[in-house]
Design an enzyme around this catalytic site. Structure first.
Site, PDB file in Angstrom:
ATOM      1  N   HIS A 137       0.266  -3.192  -3.873  1.00 30.13           N
ATOM      2  CA  HIS A 137       1.420  -3.510  -4.707  1.00 30.13           C
ATOM      3  C   HIS A 137       1.641  -2.458  -5.780  1.00 30.13           C
ATOM      4  O   HIS A 137       0.691  -1.853  -6.268  1.00 30.13           O
ATOM      5  CB  HIS A 137       1.223  -4.864  -5.404  1.00 30.13           C
ATOM      6  N   ASP A 160       2.522  -9.570   2.277  1.00 32.99           N
ATOM      7  CA  ASP A 160       1.642  -8.410   2.439  1.00 32.99           C
ATOM      8  C   ASP A 160       1.511  -7.972   3.898  1.00 32.99           C
ATOM      9  O   ASP A 160       1.171  -6.819   4.165  1.00 32.99           O
ATOM     10  CB  ASP A 160       0.265  -8.682   1.843  1.00 32.99           C
TER      11      ASP A 160
END
Length: 193
Positions: free
Chosen positions: A72, A180
């Site tokens: 991230h 993700d």
């Protein structure tokens, strides 16, 4: 009756990594039969060591073995530097250099952070970040120098073969969020620059 408080010098060991700006910090831990004490953050002491980020948000997450979070980052003016630490358990913490023009662009560094080693990992702005949980449970803490803005969120696929990060979790045991699982490959990220 007056009491005096004994003062003591607190030292930290700063370990430079092979990627400019990424630092491992080993705080001085005072332990005895009762347990231990250490400062998790002291702005004045950190500034004297050249760590000048002003942290404005603290986050805490709990995860089980096999959870992998990342990779991230926050874009543009909302980029975040992070000071991360594992409070309980053990994690493998990973930072990927996304700074354009950096000699280590696209390189990553991993550090094992545990409740026992008390290490902290300073990740400057311009990095993607993620971690995998190596213990049964982990409590993970991170300070950020910018507030989170969902519209500025970005990600890179954590299993990207070009990056070839060894998360130390077998792929069939990884627990990922739906988000993700579908981040772009690093090659797609580079095309967007």
């Amino acid at each position: 009756m007056s009491q005096t408080c004994a003062t003591f010098a607190i030292a930290m060991n700063i370990i430079k990594t092979d990627i400019e700006g990424l630092l491992l910090i080993e705080p001085q831990v005072f332990g005895d039969a009762r347990g231990f004490f250490f400062e998790t953050y002291n702005e004045e002491r950190y500034r004297k060591l050249g760590i000048t980020q002003q942290f404005v948000q603290d986050n805490l997450s709990r995860s089980q073995y096999g959870v992998v979070r990342g990779l991230h980052f926050q874009k543009g003016q909302y980029a975040q530097a992070k000071l991360v630490q594992c409070i309980e358990g053990s994690v493998l913490d990973v930072a990927v250099d996304l700074r354009e023009g950096s000699p280590t662009f696209g390189k990553w560094y991993a550090a094992e952070l545990t409740a026992e080693n008390h290490r902290q990992f300073l990740i400057p702005r311009g990095f993607a970040h993620g971690f995998s949980v190596l213990s049964k449970q982990a409590l993970f803490s991170y300070k950020c120098d910018n507030l989170y803005h969902p519209e500025a969120e970005g990600g890179i696929l954590l299993t990207d073969p070009e990056l070839a990060i060894d998360w130390r979790i077998p792929e069939d045991k990884m627990i990922l969020s739906e988000k993700d699982k579908y981040h772009p490959f690093f090659s797609e990220y580079k095309k967007s620059l």
